[in-house]
Structure formats: structure tokens, C-alpha cells
Scaffold this active site. Sequence first.
Site, PDB file in Angstrom:
ATOM      1  CB  THR A  73      -0.939  -0.009   1.230  1.00 48.71           C
ATOM      2  OG1 THR A  73      -1.728  -1.204   1.186  1.00 48.71           O
ATOM      3  CG2 THR A  73      -1.842   1.210   1.252  1.00 48.71           C
ATOM      4  CG  ASN A 152      -5.839  -7.758  -6.004  1.00 50.60           C
ATOM      5  OD1 ASN A 152      -5.841  -6.966  -6.947  1.00 50.60           O
ATOM      6  ND2 ASN A 152      -6.616  -7.612  -4.962  1.00 50.60           N
ATOM      7  CD  GLN A 180      -1.742 -11.045  -5.204  1.00 51.46           C
ATOM      8  OE1 GLN A 180      -1.380 -12.226  -5.279  1.00 51.46           O
ATOM      9  NE2 GLN A 180      -2.238 -10.539  -4.093  1.00 51.46           N
ATOM     10  CG  HIS A 202       1.602  -9.488   3.767  1.00 46.95           C
ATOM     11  ND1 HIS A 202       0.319  -9.974   3.692  1.00 46.95           N
ATOM     12  CD2 HIS A 202       1.542  -8.213   3.335  1.00 46.95           C
ATOM     13  CE1 HIS A 202      -0.482  -9.016   3.233  1.00 46.95           C
ATOM     14  NE2 HIS A 202       0.243  -7.946   3.005  1.00 46.95           N
ATOM     15  CB  CYS A 327     -10.294  -4.496   1.386  1.00 43.10           C
ATOM     16  SG  CYS A 327      -8.553  -4.632   1.032  1.00 43.10           S
TER      17      CYS A 327
HETATM   18  C1  LIG Z   1      -1.850  -7.178  -0.991  1.00 48.06           C
HETATM   19  C2  LIG Z   1      -1.750  -6.223  -2.105  1.00 48.06           C
HETATM   20  C3  LIG Z   1      -1.355  -4.890  -1.908  1.00 48.06           C
HETATM   21  C4  LIG Z   1      -1.142  -4.309  -0.532  1.00 48.06           C
HETATM   22  O1  LIG Z   1       0.032  -4.762   0.076  1.00 48.06           O
HETATM   23  P1  LIG Z   1       0.182  -4.595   1.663  1.00 48.06           P
HETATM   24  O2  LIG Z   1       1.601  -5.024   1.924  1.00 48.06           O
HETATM   25  O3  LIG Z   1      -0.820  -5.508   2.285  1.00 48.06           O
HETATM   26  O4  LIG Z   1      -0.051  -3.164   1.979  1.00 48.06           O
HETATM   27  C5  LIG Z   1      -1.237  -4.059  -2.994  1.00 48.06           C
HETATM   28  N1  LIG Z   1      -1.476  -4.513  -4.235  1.00 48.06           N
HETATM   29  C6  LIG Z   1      -1.851  -5.778  -4.478  1.00 48.06           C
HETATM   30  C7  LIG Z   1      -2.083  -6.214  -5.879  1.00 48.06           C
HETATM   31  C8  LIG Z   1      -2.000  -6.673  -3.425  1.00 48.06           C
HETATM   32  O5  LIG Z   1      -2.400  -7.918  -3.679  1.00 48.06           O
END
Ligand SMILES: *Cc1c(COP(=O)(O)O)cnc(C)c1O
Length: 384
Positions: A73, A152, A180, A202, A327
Site C-alpha cells: 500500500t 489480485n 501478485q 507478506h 478488503c
Molecule cells: C496485498 C496487495 C497490496 C497491498 O500490500 P500490503 O503489503 O498488504 O499493503 C497491494 N497490491 C496488491 C495487488 C495486493 O495484492
Amino acid sequence: MRQQVYLDHSATTPVHPKVFEVMSPYFVERFGNPSSIHKTGQSVRIPIEDARANVAMALHTDPSRIVFTSGGTESDYLAIVGLAFANKDKGNHIIVSEIEHSAVMQATDFLKKFGFEITYLSVDNYGKINIEELKSQLREETILISVMFVNNEIGTIQPIEEIGKIARENDIYFHTDAVQAFPIIDIDVSSLPIDLLTISSHKINGPKGIGALYVRKGVKLLPLIGGSQERSRRGGTENVPGIIGFGEACRILIENRDEKAKRLAEFKEKMIKIWKESIGENYFVINGHPTDVVPSILNVSFLGVDSHTMIMTLDMKGIAVSGGSACAAGALDISRVIKALNLPQDVTRSAIRISFGLGNTEEQIEKAAKEIAHIVKSRMGKRK
Ligand SMILES: *Cc1c(COP(=O)(O)O)cnc(C)c1O
């Protein structure tokens, strides 16, 4: 609580045991602040730079091009907001796709409040942007194009090289959210026309709260958080354990990525095969692109079983899947990404996302596929 079958790796992944092991000394024993002059602080500088080198290696770039952030993010924000403010003398127009992650959507919403104009590119039924539409939307004032590498929710891979070339030819910066893509695709930023690229720890079996932004040499960003850390590109005392863990997760990823991608592709095939045999091809639809798609994500609609019912019924059986992004899953709303595909209503209403990862076994895949088939068949029975 640990569920028996976790199939939501696009939302997050468990920390790899080796990653956890490598991180653990950095909480109690090696707790120093790398900006301190004494040995307690200085001794963590080299491990941080080693971790940065691992992240850089995973993207085929120089460590100086990697900025650590708090995650995907923040990387998206730094790329989009940071670039827009640093280049506002050149123009105020930004192009993104309509199926970007909410982090990109929020960053562009933020910019609208400061006079920036945003164009949202539509996608086809498979979730791909249209290159001709992109070309037609370019303006004299366009400063940035941001299109995600892999979506994603549906796993569709965008024509990144083509988009980047168009950006280059028109003197426009190109950012891609590769959160992703990174777990599956070997991304070489040294040969691709990409200026800014987002990754998150993560999603690759590293810890949460740490991510990185690749910044091509010469690309100017206005830092969102002041401070001298990260070469003054992102202030704040480094998340030392997080950085160490992210570096280790990248090292493991480089070693295992191809093998992992192959294994996940087998999982996906196996599930589909089970459904073809048990439910029949006419009762489910795979969403996303048929070939330009990552093996880690399987978005599928079981006609007549709405997303929420399927997710909740599976949850009671110890199987974790999702309705789209993490989310969106909390709410009952139909996913914005699925809506953008313009599919028939019964397909849209029943879409679920199954995402595979390192911990999954063939037995788990079989169990989940059969459980889903059972749910679909019992629903079909009720309708008669
Ligand atoms: C999970 C995700 C994010 C956000 O990453 P965080 O480390 O959770 O803030 C942004 N873009 C995509 C495509 C994601 O899958």
C-alpha cells in the site's frame, strides 16, 4: 486458529519457518537502531544491506534502487503520489486501469483533491486493458501510467512490456503494482520498461508490514515521510526484523519460484478436473484470462451458488477462500473487479477466489475441490 485448508494466499501467506528463524535475533538481542553511531546500532547496518541486496537480486537491479516501505500500500502511494508531486510542473494527468488494487485507487483519489486528473482504463471480459484505448487517452499533460502486473482477484497478467514501451515513447513514467506477480513471475526490471514497481513481503511468505518500491535511476519522487533513512526517500527508523525477514523471503523465492509455480499450476488443474468430473462443465465458469493468468489464483463462479454462501459454507468446513480482495470480502458487496468484467449476473454473483501457496498439499486441494462439488450439487438438488 489455523484452518485445515488455507486457500487465500493472495490475501496473505504464512511466514516461512526459515524466515521467522532468521528474523528472531533482531527483536531482543540485535535490537539496535542502524542510525546510531555505536556498535549496537552499526552492527545491524550490514544485515539490512544484505537483505536489500536479496530484494534487488530478485528484481535484477542494483540495491540502491530499492526503497523499503511499510508494504504494498505504501509503495503504491509513494510511487503515485510521490511521482505526481515531484513532476507536477510537467502535467497533472494520470492513467490507471479500473481494476487496480484499492491502494492505487486511494492514491489517485487523494491526488484528485490537489487538481490531478485521472483516467480509468476499462478492461475486457478477461480483465485485460485495451492498448488502443490507452494510446487514445494519452495527453500532453500525462505524467504517469499505473497498471498492475497481475490482478489480485482474477490473476490476469497485463501486457506490461507493451504498456511500458508506450509510456517510454511518450515520455511518461510507468508504475506497476507487482505484488501478485512477484511470487510467481521472474521480473527483470533491468530489461523491462518499468520506472516504478511495487512488491510486498507478506505475499511471498515474509512478515507483514514491510514492502519495497523499485525506483529507476533518475526518477524523482517527493518523499511522503521525511527523514534521512532510505537515502531520504522514506523516513523513519527501519523496520529491522521486517527487512531481514523480507530479504530472506526473497532469497528463498529466487531458489524456489519456478518449482512453486509449477506445483501451483498442478493444483489449479487438479481442482478443475475434479469439478469437470463431478459437477460438469456447464455449471461453473473460470473468470480471468484463459492463458495470461498466474497459477496461484483461480477465480471461479459456481452458477446458482452465490459467493457469500459458498465462502461461509466452506469456512464452516475449515476451508478458507475469498470473494475477491481481502478488503472486499468483509462486506457483502460484489467485487468492483468482477463487476468491471461485465459478465452475466449469475456469474458475477457467484465468483469466488481460490489462491494457492507454499503450504498447500495435493490432499488439501482434493478435499477442497470435493467439498465445493458437494456444496454445488446439494444446491442444485434444492432448486429442482
Ligand atoms: C496485498 C496487495 C497490496 C497491498 O500490500 P500490503 O503489503 O498488504 O499493503 C497491494 N497490491 C496488491 C495487488 C495486493 O495484492
